[in-house]
Design a protein around this motif. Structure first.
Motif, PDB file in Angstrom:
ATOM      1  N   LYS A 130     -32.788  24.577 -66.138  1.00 27.95           N
ATOM      2  CA  LYS A 130     -34.262  24.640 -66.142  1.00 27.95           C
ATOM      3  C   LYS A 130     -34.797  25.196 -64.956  1.00 27.95           C
ATOM      4  N   LEU A 131     -35.924  26.098 -65.247  1.00 29.21           N
ATOM      5  CA  LEU A 131     -36.776  26.550 -63.999  1.00 29.21           C
ATOM      6  C   LEU A 131     -37.003  25.580 -63.075  1.00 29.21           C
ATOM      7  N   VAL A 132     -36.791  25.788 -61.830  1.00 31.81           N
ATOM      8  CA  VAL A 132     -37.176  24.898 -60.648  1.00 31.81           C
ATOM      9  C   VAL A 132     -37.765  25.524 -59.771  1.00 31.81           C
ATOM     10  N   HIS A 133     -37.956  26.921 -59.599  1.00 36.14           N
ATOM     11  CA  HIS A 133     -38.693  27.503 -58.608  1.00 36.14           C
ATOM     12  C   HIS A 133     -39.030  28.972 -59.256  1.00 36.14           C
ATOM     13  N   LEU A 134     -40.168  29.432 -59.076  1.00 31.99           N
ATOM     14  CA  LEU A 134     -40.554  30.737 -59.436  1.00 31.99           C
ATOM     15  C   LEU A 134     -41.686  31.339 -58.330  1.00 31.99           C
ATOM     16  N   GLN A 135     -41.313  32.606 -57.975  1.00 30.64           N
ATOM     17  CA  GLN A 135     -42.280  33.361 -57.198  1.00 30.64           C
ATOM     18  C   GLN A 135     -42.704  34.545 -57.889  1.00 30.64           C
ATOM     19  N   SER A 141     -54.582  35.072 -61.771  1.00 30.55           N
ATOM     20  CA  SER A 141     -54.824  33.787 -60.934  1.00 30.55           C
ATOM     21  C   SER A 141     -53.717  32.954 -61.292  1.00 30.55           C
ATOM     22  N   LEU A 142     -53.624  31.828 -60.590  1.00 30.54           N
ATOM     23  CA  LEU A 142     -52.426  30.874 -60.921  1.00 30.54           C
ATOM     24  C   LEU A 142     -52.659  30.399 -62.236  1.00 30.54           C
ATOM     25  N   GLU A 143     -53.875  30.006 -62.592  1.00 34.46           N
ATOM     26  CA  GLU A 143     -54.103  29.316 -63.905  1.00 34.46           C
ATOM     27  C   GLU A 143     -53.515  30.411 -65.333  1.00 34.46           C
ATOM     28  N   GLU A 144     -54.001  31.654 -64.741  1.00 36.15           N
ATOM     29  CA  GLU A 144     -53.517  32.674 -65.878  1.00 36.15           C
ATOM     30  C   GLU A 144     -51.970  32.547 -66.068  1.00 36.15           C
ATOM     31  N   LYS A 158     -45.350  22.072 -56.197  1.00 34.71           N
ATOM     32  CA  LYS A 158     -45.846  22.590 -55.039  1.00 34.71           C
ATOM     33  C   LYS A 158     -46.230  23.801 -55.419  1.00 34.71           C
ATOM     34  N   VAL A 159     -47.564  24.114 -54.988  1.00 34.67           N
ATOM     35  CA  VAL A 159     -47.888  25.633 -55.275  1.00 34.67           C
ATOM     36  C   VAL A 159     -48.590  26.303 -54.242  1.00 34.67           C
ATOM     37  N   GLU A 160     -48.191  27.470 -53.486  1.00 37.26           N
ATOM     38  CA  GLU A 160     -48.567  28.221 -52.491  1.00 37.26           C
ATOM     39  C   GLU A 160     -49.053  29.557 -53.017  1.00 37.26           C
ATOM     40  N   THR A 161     -50.185  30.235 -52.717  1.00 36.52           N
ATOM     41  CA  THR A 161     -50.670  31.243 -53.162  1.00 36.52           C
ATOM     42  C   THR A 161     -51.285  32.231 -51.839  1.00 36.52           C
ATOM     43  N   GLN A 162     -50.710  33.329 -51.810  1.00 38.92           N
ATOM     44  CA  GLN A 162     -51.222  34.357 -50.976  1.00 38.92           C
ATOM     45  C   GLN A 162     -51.814  35.403 -51.825  1.00 38.92           C
ATOM     46  N   ASN A 163     -53.039  35.867 -51.150  1.00 39.33           N
ATOM     47  CA  ASN A 163     -53.732  36.962 -51.788  1.00 39.33           C
ATOM     48  C   ASN A 163     -53.548  38.175 -50.625  1.00 39.33           C
ATOM     49  N   TRP A 164     -53.117  39.130 -51.512  1.00 40.60           N
ATOM     50  CA  TRP A 164     -53.202  40.653 -50.710  1.00 40.60           C
ATOM     51  C   TRP A 164     -53.968  41.480 -51.397  1.00 40.60           C
ATOM     52  N   GLY A 165     -55.369  41.498 -51.124  1.00 42.27           N
ATOM     53  CA  GLY A 165     -56.364  42.452 -51.801  1.00 42.27           C
ATOM     54  C   GLY A 165     -56.192  42.027 -53.300  1.00 42.27           C
ATOM     55  N   ASP A 166     -55.841  43.074 -54.098  1.00 45.11           N
ATOM     56  CA  ASP A 166     -55.868  42.799 -55.519  1.00 45.11           C
ATOM     57  C   ASP A 166     -54.403  42.218 -55.966  1.00 45.11           C
ATOM     58  N   THR A 167     -53.604  41.959 -55.312  1.00 49.52           N
ATOM     59  CA  THR A 167     -52.320  41.212 -55.624  1.00 49.52           C
ATOM     60  C   THR A 167     -52.075  39.861 -55.027  1.00 49.52           C
ATOM     61  N   PHE A 168     -51.817  39.093 -56.141  1.00 47.49           N
ATOM     62  CA  PHE A 168     -51.460  37.727 -55.681  1.00 47.49           C
ATOM     63  C   PHE A 168     -49.791  37.589 -55.538  1.00 47.49           C
ATOM     64  N   VAL A 169     -49.488  36.582 -54.811  1.00 52.45           N
ATOM     65  CA  VAL A 169     -48.020  36.121 -54.937  1.00 52.45           C
ATOM     66  C   VAL A 169     -48.110  34.483 -55.078  1.00 52.45           C
ATOM     67  N   HIS A 170     -47.549  34.065 -55.906  1.00 54.22           N
ATOM     68  CA  HIS A 170     -47.953  32.618 -56.475  1.00 54.22           C
ATOM     69  C   HIS A 170     -46.415  32.217 -56.267  1.00 54.22           C
ATOM     70  N   ASP A 171     -46.246  31.010 -55.266  1.00 54.44           N
ATOM     71  CA  ASP A 171     -44.976  30.313 -55.288  1.00 54.44           C
ATOM     72  C   ASP A 171     -45.025  29.063 -55.713  1.00 54.44           C
ATOM     73  N   THR A 177     -36.150  20.223 -54.155  1.00 55.71           N
ATOM     74  CA  THR A 177     -34.814  20.406 -53.625  1.00 55.71           C
ATOM     75  C   THR A 177     -34.696  21.993 -53.358  1.00 55.71           C
ATOM     76  N   PHE A 178     -35.423  22.883 -54.269  1.00 58.53           N
ATOM     77  CA  PHE A 178     -35.631  24.191 -54.114  1.00 58.53           C
ATOM     78  C   PHE A 178     -36.600  24.651 -53.495  1.00 58.53           C
ATOM     79  N   ASP A 179     -37.497  24.136 -52.768  1.00 56.54           N
ATOM     80  CA  ASP A 179     -38.724  24.496 -52.001  1.00 56.54           C
ATOM     81  C   ASP A 179     -37.992  25.475 -50.934  1.00 56.54           C
ATOM     82  N   GLU A 180     -38.477  26.464 -50.597  1.00 61.26           N
ATOM     83  CA  GLU A 180     -38.220  27.441 -49.596  1.00 61.26           C
ATOM     84  C   GLU A 180     -37.931  26.710 -48.282  1.00 61.26           C
TER      85      GLU A 180
END
Length: 191
Positions: A130-135, A141-144, A158-171, A177-180
């Motif tokens: 099973k998928l337990v973590h995805l970055q 957007s996160l919803e998309e 748990k969701v964390e989002t970083q925005n770098w201009g036009d790029t998002f990093v969704h964690d 257990t697999f939280d960074e």
């Protein structure tokens, strides 16, 4: 005021309330007491129209279901691999060794996927299939991302989002257990 029940207006109010209660009382008794009405026979044309409407509604519901992927709280590794391709330029860690902060070791798949229609790259952890973590790195957007994956979050997600201009990093962490913050050493950091 000690003998309020001896006053005439007390009894008048009580009678009025009783009458109002009996008039507006429980209508369930009346509904239960009435005989069931006989079904009205429809003409053949009306029946065919209603059957056609029902069929049309069922087909529309089926189309809507096909257009919207079913949402669930997790994806399996097989489902993910059917939809996305591993990045051939990245080292993949099947059954990789994760050392947690408490010193325990867990083996799980640490895989990196290349560009797709919803992300430019994705690092994933699969535990027990099973998928337990995805970055993901993406312009969406996160919803998309969640809609594209067909998963929904829960209170434990748990969701964390970083925005770098036009790029998002969704964690997105689906299993704590697999939280960074709980992992001391990732498979790619092992000696």
């Amino acid at each position: 005021m000690n003998n309020i029940w001896k006053k005439w207006w007390f009894w008048a109010i009580l009678v009025v309330l009783f009458i109002i209660g009996s008039v507006t009382g429980n209508n369930d008794d009346e509904q239960q007491a009435q005989p069931a009405s006989k079904p009205v026979q429809e003409e053949k044309g009306d029946t065919q129209e209603k059957q056609q409407e029902t069929t049309d509604k069922q087909q529309q519901t089926k189309k809507d279901t096909e257009q919207q992927p079913p949402t669930k709280t997790f994806l399996t590794k097989d489902e993910f691999n059917k939809r996305f391709k591993l990045d051939p330029n990245e080292k993949q860690y099947e059954n990789g060794k994760f050392q947690l902060k408490d010193g325990s070791i867990i083996n799980a798949d640490y895989l990196v996927y290349g560009e797709s229609n919803i992300f430019s790259s994705a690092s994933t952890i699969f535990y027990q299939g099973k998928l337990v973590h995805l970055q993901v790195e993406t312009d969406k957007s996160l919803e998309e991302i969640l809609k594209g994956l067909g998963i929904t979050t829960t209170k434990d997600t748990k969701v964390e989002t970083q925005n770098w201009g036009d790029t998002f990093v969704h964690d997105i962490t689906l299993d704590k257990t697999f939280d960074e913050s709980n992992i001391a050493v990732f498979p790619n950091e092992q000696n």
